[in-house]
Design an enzyme around this catalytic site. Structure first.
Site, PDB file in Angstrom:
ATOM      1  N   CYS A  86     -15.433  11.714   2.150  1.00 24.27           N
ATOM      2  CA  CYS A  86     -14.919  10.362   1.989  1.00 24.27           C
ATOM      3  C   CYS A  86     -13.885  10.457   0.882  1.00 24.27           C
ATOM      4  CB  CYS A  86     -16.037   9.379   1.656  1.00 24.27           C
ATOM      5  SG  CYS A  86     -17.049   9.871   0.266  1.00 24.27           S
ATOM      6  N   HIS A 128      -4.622   2.303  -9.470  1.00 20.47           N
ATOM      7  CA  HIS A 128      -5.635   1.412  -8.916  1.00 20.47           C
ATOM      8  C   HIS A 128      -5.043   0.542  -7.824  1.00 20.47           C
ATOM      9  CE1 HIS A 128      -7.939  -2.370  -8.752  1.00 20.47           C
ATOM     10  NE2 HIS A 128      -8.970  -1.531  -8.792  1.00 20.47           N
ATOM     11  N   TYR A 149     -17.431  15.192  10.133  1.00 18.44           N
ATOM     12  CA  TYR A 149     -16.573  14.005  10.180  1.00 18.44           C
ATOM     13  C   TYR A 149     -15.714  13.877   8.931  1.00 18.44           C
ATOM     14  CZ  TYR A 149     -19.754  11.702   6.904  1.00 18.44           C
ATOM     15  OH  TYR A 149     -20.490  11.378   5.780  1.00 18.44           O
ATOM     16  N   GLY A 184      22.815  14.656   5.511  1.00 19.61           N
ATOM     17  CA  GLY A 184      23.683  14.243   4.419  1.00 19.61           C
ATOM     18  C   GLY A 184      23.389  14.901   3.078  1.00 19.61           C
ATOM     19  N   LYS A 194      20.706  24.012  12.806  1.00 24.87           N
ATOM     20  CA  LYS A 194      22.014  23.823  13.432  1.00 24.87           C
ATOM     21  C   LYS A 194      22.487  25.115  14.097  1.00 24.87           C
ATOM     22  CE  LYS A 194      24.629  21.094  10.961  1.00 24.87           C
ATOM     23  NZ  LYS A 194      25.386  20.832   9.730  1.00 24.87           N
ATOM     24  N   ARG A 245      19.828  18.366  18.111  1.00 25.74           N
ATOM     25  CA  ARG A 245      18.563  18.572  17.399  1.00 25.74           C
ATOM     26  C   ARG A 245      17.555  17.541  17.891  1.00 25.74           C
ATOM     27  NH1 ARG A 245      21.247  16.579  11.954  1.00 25.74           N
ATOM     28  NH2 ARG A 245      21.434  14.384  12.441  1.00 25.74           N
ATOM     29  N   ARG A 254      29.963  24.854   7.903  1.00 24.84           N
ATOM     30  CA  ARG A 254      28.900  23.838   7.952  1.00 24.84           C
ATOM     31  C   ARG A 254      27.588  24.368   7.392  1.00 24.84           C
ATOM     32  NH1 ARG A 254      28.608  22.241  14.219  1.00 24.84           N
ATOM     33  NH2 ARG A 254      27.856  20.273  13.323  1.00 24.84           N
ATOM     34  N   GLY A 265     -17.013  13.855  -2.073  1.00 16.83           N
ATOM     35  CA  GLY A 265     -16.226  12.821  -2.745  1.00 16.83           C
ATOM     36  C   GLY A 265     -15.096  13.533  -3.471  1.00 16.83           C
ATOM     37  N   THR A 266     -14.035  13.763  -2.750  1.00 16.11           N
ATOM     38  CA  THR A 266     -13.010  14.652  -3.300  1.00 16.11           C
ATOM     39  C   THR A 266     -12.131  14.000  -4.363  1.00 16.11           C
ATOM     40  OG1 THR A 266     -11.731  14.166  -1.322  1.00 16.11           O
ATOM     41  CG2 THR A 266     -12.900  16.264  -1.370  1.00 16.11           C
ATOM     42  N   ASN A 267     -12.222  12.677  -4.517  1.00 14.10           N
ATOM     43  CA  ASN A 267     -11.486  12.079  -5.640  1.00 14.10           C
ATOM     44  C   ASN A 267     -12.061  12.571  -6.954  1.00 14.10           C
ATOM     45  OD1 ASN A 267     -10.172  10.648  -3.689  1.00 14.10           O
ATOM     46  ND2 ASN A 267     -11.047   8.665  -4.211  1.00 14.10           N
ATOM     47  N   SER A 317     -21.648  14.275   1.615  1.00 15.69           N
ATOM     48  CA  SER A 317     -20.315  13.727   1.811  1.00 15.69           C
ATOM     49  C   SER A 317     -19.489  14.120   0.593  1.00 15.69           C
ATOM     50  CB  SER A 317     -20.384  12.212   1.948  1.00 15.69           C
ATOM     51  OG  SER A 317     -19.072  11.691   2.008  1.00 15.69           O
ATOM     52  N   GLU A 331     -19.572  15.669  -5.492  1.00 15.82           N
ATOM     53  CA  GLU A 331     -18.341  15.325  -6.203  1.00 15.82           C
ATOM     54  C   GLU A 331     -18.306  15.882  -7.615  1.00 15.82           C
ATOM     55  OE1 GLU A 331     -18.075  11.046  -6.468  1.00 15.82           O
ATOM     56  OE2 GLU A 331     -20.252  10.850  -6.538  1.00 15.82           O
ATOM     57  N   MET A 378      23.529  18.224   2.335  1.00 10.75           N
ATOM     58  CA  MET A 378      24.374  19.367   1.999  1.00 10.75           C
ATOM     59  C   MET A 378      25.765  19.155   2.584  1.00 10.75           C
ATOM     60  SD  MET A 378      21.766  22.497   2.174  1.00 10.75           S
ATOM     61  CE  MET A 378      21.279  22.063   3.808  1.00 10.75           C
ATOM     62  N   ARG A 406     -23.248   3.853  -0.290  1.00  4.18           N
ATOM     63  CA  ARG A 406     -23.384   4.519  -1.584  1.00  4.18           C
ATOM     64  C   ARG A 406     -24.018   3.579  -2.583  1.00  4.18           C
ATOM     65  NH1 ARG A 406     -18.088   6.335  -4.720  1.00  4.18           N
ATOM     66  NH2 ARG A 406     -17.911   4.080  -4.986  1.00  4.18           N
TER      67      ARG A 406
END
Ligand code: ADP
Ligand code: MG
Ligand code: MG
Length: 909
Positions: A865, A490, A885, A112, A32, A376, A103, A800-802, A798, A779, A114, A652
């Protein structure tokens, strides 16, 4: 805290076409303040004022009130002096008073969240002077009652006593209105207003034990400190946490000369947008009120009128009001005050061109003179966001890169799911609230069991929680509602993958499977009752709410074209069915990064054969059951290969613990025993035998394939035969066989050998070959560490970051719901690492695994993935460490494509 720098500037002034700051200084001056400074510099009429920096807020939090006031007192006094000179009036003066607003304004807009106080500087004497100076008693006393109201609420804590109560000042006003038989604030007489001021002050004294402060300087410091405090107020903290804004940003405080929209019929106030924030249409629009102050428009004290004639006509059409009546009773600003409108129209044009983005502005008309109070970059829907970016590009206001950077990736999601008809939504009754687990809109009849999802044409699956067995039912249902589970439960993960609307974790729901009832706040719903879910907000509605298909407008396609031009990293999809694959391709997926074969086994006709395989005691028995599964798998793969038309497809091998496939309910166990001609006890024994203490760390992934090689054999055969079959049809598919959960080189080699041997056998049988790759998921942390050795054999990685996140943190994904929300609440974790890739920690393993892998195989293909592949900050990370990718669920493909383009643009800057 570091040593306090006494000489640095803490107060930045603006006004009279000059300013100390500018719009680039948002971090220091807040959005602002920075924009008020900028507008002042470019000659927009902004009431003069000054901004106390966000750094002072942080200093205040460390030092406390007294020291901070001492630190800025001189600067504030000089800055007030400056306003006095420019306005020709004096703060606290009885004959010619200056009033100010105080202000809040953080570096990002937190609507809204603050507080703001208007008309500050009034007391029993100044109000008389103001009345005399303006010759307008009504106005002066209206301002005074507003001031006490706002100051009381913001600074003195005059809030409703409990959530059932109304605001104490509102209560007094309602009482008086009732007594006087009036309905509007504008109908109060001067005497009414005087009475209100008296009653307000009494109420303050009664509640706080103190008189309302009369000294304007006391008032000013009180308000400044209150604005600083509002940064740590409940509302602001909640909003900040939700958006991940750190506490040390702080808020700036803007003190600004008041201009008065409440001086009579030649005054007013309003809010306007340079384009339509809902649709993006390039039409100036907004709302205003005559004889009112800023807050009135937003607070809905009176129904505002439309600024433009066109807007007014559109509004009247919806309200079924005849044109004649509209023009007379509800004139637009354009008609009522044409020259003011022209001026405003000019400013909106200047400001949009100046900021090169859609603007959201506030203005006030004081006795025929127009003032701008805020501008803004306007908030907008996903659809508007895309249209505005593409329109600005076509209008030549921004270039292609800027258009792409104007897109907030996650908001594209809104364009990809059915939506509720906004008009219907307004009338709908919210029965409960859950987590917005998977966006979209769903309306249907309640079913409580997955296998009954097809009972009605449109059903909503209502469960305490879902399990893998429910998959098919989840797919059939229009939406999924669970009482338990979070954003990575899940139900949530599966629903997002399917692009299906899901509301999870709605704790207020009491579900009774036996009686097939759902109870919420004492109200009972039955199977077959209609309910509706808004997966974008978590709202659960009673009854039917009309939906409409989202319009994938031409601009959206154009935007994606642009993204392809700039994006360097490929985007693939996670797809288990030809349908998903087709959807993803229509969104521009360049291949499949993950096909989970186990999902195919859950379908009715297959689960039986699968269970027989699991229950078999001998290799021979297993092979027999696998024989049955082979043709089904093969045709699944054919379908997917066909849908992908020659693009690479990563498949897989079987991953989950076998326990997930066996029946857990007595009735199904009995059925199975009968079908297999074995005893119920035998089934029960097997189920018990498969039970594990830590299934996620147990007998799963390549551990299955290495203990039951015949499974790998069957799956490989299905893949290769499918590819050969398609080759005959002229489609050259490129299967990439992926071995899950590898931790040691030997594990990989053992599986690879089975795959290659099987493939060669099939090639010989068919006297033909296809190209295929054998690679692995990375993974298990050990695999990342051993990546150089694994890459000697593996043809692709690949991530598998889970699982990698699960194992690196040591958090079980299925149990994390018990502590993750608390961790996030307490700030122990900033975000859920299953949603947003933990770049600091897990990211190290991803980076290191990629580097080590490429150290032995420089052209190793690397991708990701798992859930992170569609999360913007994670996708950007993947680009920056050089992945080939990312792979994500079909409905996130456009998002990932956009982020890939943005990442490339940012990296080149
Ligand atoms: P928010 O960030 O919640 O919009 P603002 O600080 O913008 O709060 O102020 C609330 C309302 O008061 C706005 O409508 C604004 O235009 C109006 N307002 C703020 N300062 C002044 C002023 N100096 N003169 C007249 N109206 C003001
Ligand atoms: Mg505002
Ligand atoms: Mg895994």
């Amino acid at each position: 805290m570091e040593v306090i720098d006494k000489v640095k500037t803490r107060v930045y002034r603006f006004g009279n076409k000059k300013a100390d700051g500018n719009s680039k200084m948002k971090n220091l001056l807040g959005g602002k303040g920075a924009n008020l400074a900028e507008m002042s510099s470019i000659g927009i009429p902004v009431p003069p004022g000054f901004t106390i920096t966000t750094e002072v807020c942080t200093e205040y939090n460390a030092l406390g009130q007294e020291e901070v006031v001492a630190l800025i007192k001189d600067e504030v006094e000089q800055a007030i002096d400056n306003i006095e000179t420019l306005m020709g009036s004096t703060f606290g003066d009885i004959d010619n008073p200056l009033l100010v607003s105080v202000r809040s304004g953080a570096r990002v807009s937190m609507p809204g969240m603050m507080d703001t106080v208007l008309n500050l500087g009034l007391n029993d004497e100044v109000v008389l002077g103001l009345a005399k100076k303006t010759n307008n008693e009504q106005f002066a006393w209206d301002s005074y009652r507003r001031f006490i109201q706002m100051y009381g609420g913001v600074v003195l804590g005059m809030k409703p006593a409990s959530k059932e109560d109304i605001d104490p000042f509102e209560e007094i006003m309602e009482h008086l209105k009732h007594k006087r038989g009036i309905t509007l604030d504008t109908e109060f007489t001067v005497q009414d207003l005087k009475d209100l001021v008296y009653d307000f002050k009494e109420a303050v004294k009664k509640r706080t034990g103190h008189d309302f402060p009369t000294d304007p300087w006391d008032q000013l410091w009180g308000a400044i400190i209150a604005v600083f405090n509002s940064w740590n107020g409940d509302r602001a903290v909640y909003y900040r946490t939700m958006h991940g804004y750190p506490a040390d940003w702080g808020t700036a405080v803007n003190v600004q000369a008041m201009v008065y929209g409440n001086m009579g019929d030649n005054s007013g106030t309003g809010v306007c947008f340079t384009r339509d924030a809902g649709t993006g249409e390039n039409v100036f629009n907004g709302e205003y009120l005559i004889n009112a102050q800023g807050e009135d428009v937003v607070a809905g004290v009176r129904t505002p009128q439309q600024i433009t004639k066109l807007g007014s006509q559109r509004w009247a059409e919806l309200a079924k009001i005849e044109e004649e009546e509209r023009a007379k009773d509800y004139p637009s600003l354009e008609e009522l005050m044409p020259s003011i409108f022209e001026e405003l129209n000019g400013y909106q044009d200047i400001l949009e061109k100046h900021y090169r983005d859609m603007q959201d502005m506030e203005f006030t008309i004081q006795d025929g003179k127009l003032w701008i109070l805020q501008t803004r970059n306007g908030k907008r829907t996903g659809a508007a966001m895309v249209k505005i970016a593409m329109d600005l590009l076509k209008e030549g206001m921004i270039n292609e890169k800027e258009a792409l950077l104007l897109i907030e990736p996650n908001k594209l999601d809104e364009l990809l799911h059915p939506i509720f008809d906004p008009a219907a939504l307004k009338r709908a009754h919210v029965m409960a609230q859950g987590l917005p687990a998977s966006p979209g809109a769903a309306t249907g009849k309640i079913v409580f069991f997955a296998d009954e999802a097809s009972k009605f044409k449109n059903s909503i699956l209502v469960r305490i929680e879902t399990s893998p067995e429910d998959l098919e039912g989840m797919n059939i249902a229009k939406g999924i509602l669970t009482a338990r589970g979070g954003m990575t439960s899940h139900a949530a993960v599966v629903a997002r993958g399917m692009g299906k609307c899901c509301v999870s974790g709605a704790g207020a729901l009491k579900i009774n499977y036996k009686t097939r009832t759902l109870t919420v706040n004492g109200h009972e719903y039955h199977e077959g009752d209609w309910i509706s879910l808004n997966g974008s907000t978590g709202n659960i509605f009673e009854g039917k709410v009309a939906t409409m298909e989202p319009e994938l407008s031409g601009e959206f396609a154009e935007l994606m074209e642009l993204a392809s031009v700039y994006g360097k990293m490929n985007v693939r999809t996670n797809a288990d069915t030809p349908k998903d694959a087709k959807v993803a391709r229509s969104f521009g997926a360049q291949g499949i990064g993950l096909t989970r074969t186990e999902h195919m086994f859950f379908e009715v006709d297959r689960i039986k054969a699968m269970r027989e395989m699991i229950l078999a005691d001998t290799v021979k028995g297993r092979k027999q059951a696998l024989e049955e599964l082979l043709p089904m798998q093969r045709s699944d793969f054919e379908g997917i290969f066909e849908a992908m038309q020659g693009l690479p497809v990563t498949i897989r091998l079987l991953d989950p613990p076998l326990h997930e496939f066996v029946p857990h309910q007595l009735t199904t166990q009995k059925e199975l025993a009968e079908e297999m001609h074995i005893s119920l006890q035998a089934v029960k024994n097997k189920v018990a035998e498969l039970e594990e203490f830590n299934p996620m760390l147990g007998h799963r992934g390549c551990r299955l394939g290495n203990t039951y090689p015949e499974i790998t054999e069957m799956q490989t055969r299905a893949i290769i035969e499918a590819a050969l079959n398609l080759k005959e049809k002229g489609i050259n598919c490129r299967p990439e066989i992926m071995i899950p959960l590898v931790g040691t080189v030997r594990e990989f080699e053992a599986q690879e050998q089975i795959i290659r041997t099987t493939a060669n056998t099939v090639f010989e049988e068919r006297e033909d070959t296809v190209d295929y790759l054998v690679g692995t998921m990375i993974e298990v942390p050990r695999a990342a560490l051993m990546a150089d050795a694994i890459a000697e054999r593996a043809e692709f990685f690949s991530f598998g970051t889970n699982d990698l996140t699960q194992m690196t943190f040591g958090y079980s994904r299925d149990d994390a719901g018990k502590f993750l929300p608390i961790y996030i609440d307490k700030g122990i974790l900033k975000v859920d690492p299953f949603e947003v890739l933990d770049q600091e920690g897990v990211g190290q393993l991803v980076k290191l695994g990629t580097e080590r892998g490429r150290s032995t195989k420089p052209d190793l293909k690397v991708g990701i993935c798992g859930e992170h592949g569609g999360e913007p900050s994670s996708v950007e990370f993947c680009y920056n460490i050089g992945m080939d990718y990312v792979s994500c669920s079909p409905y996130r493909v456009p998002i990932a494509r956009l982020v890939a383009a943005q990442a490339a643009i940012k990296a080149a800057q």
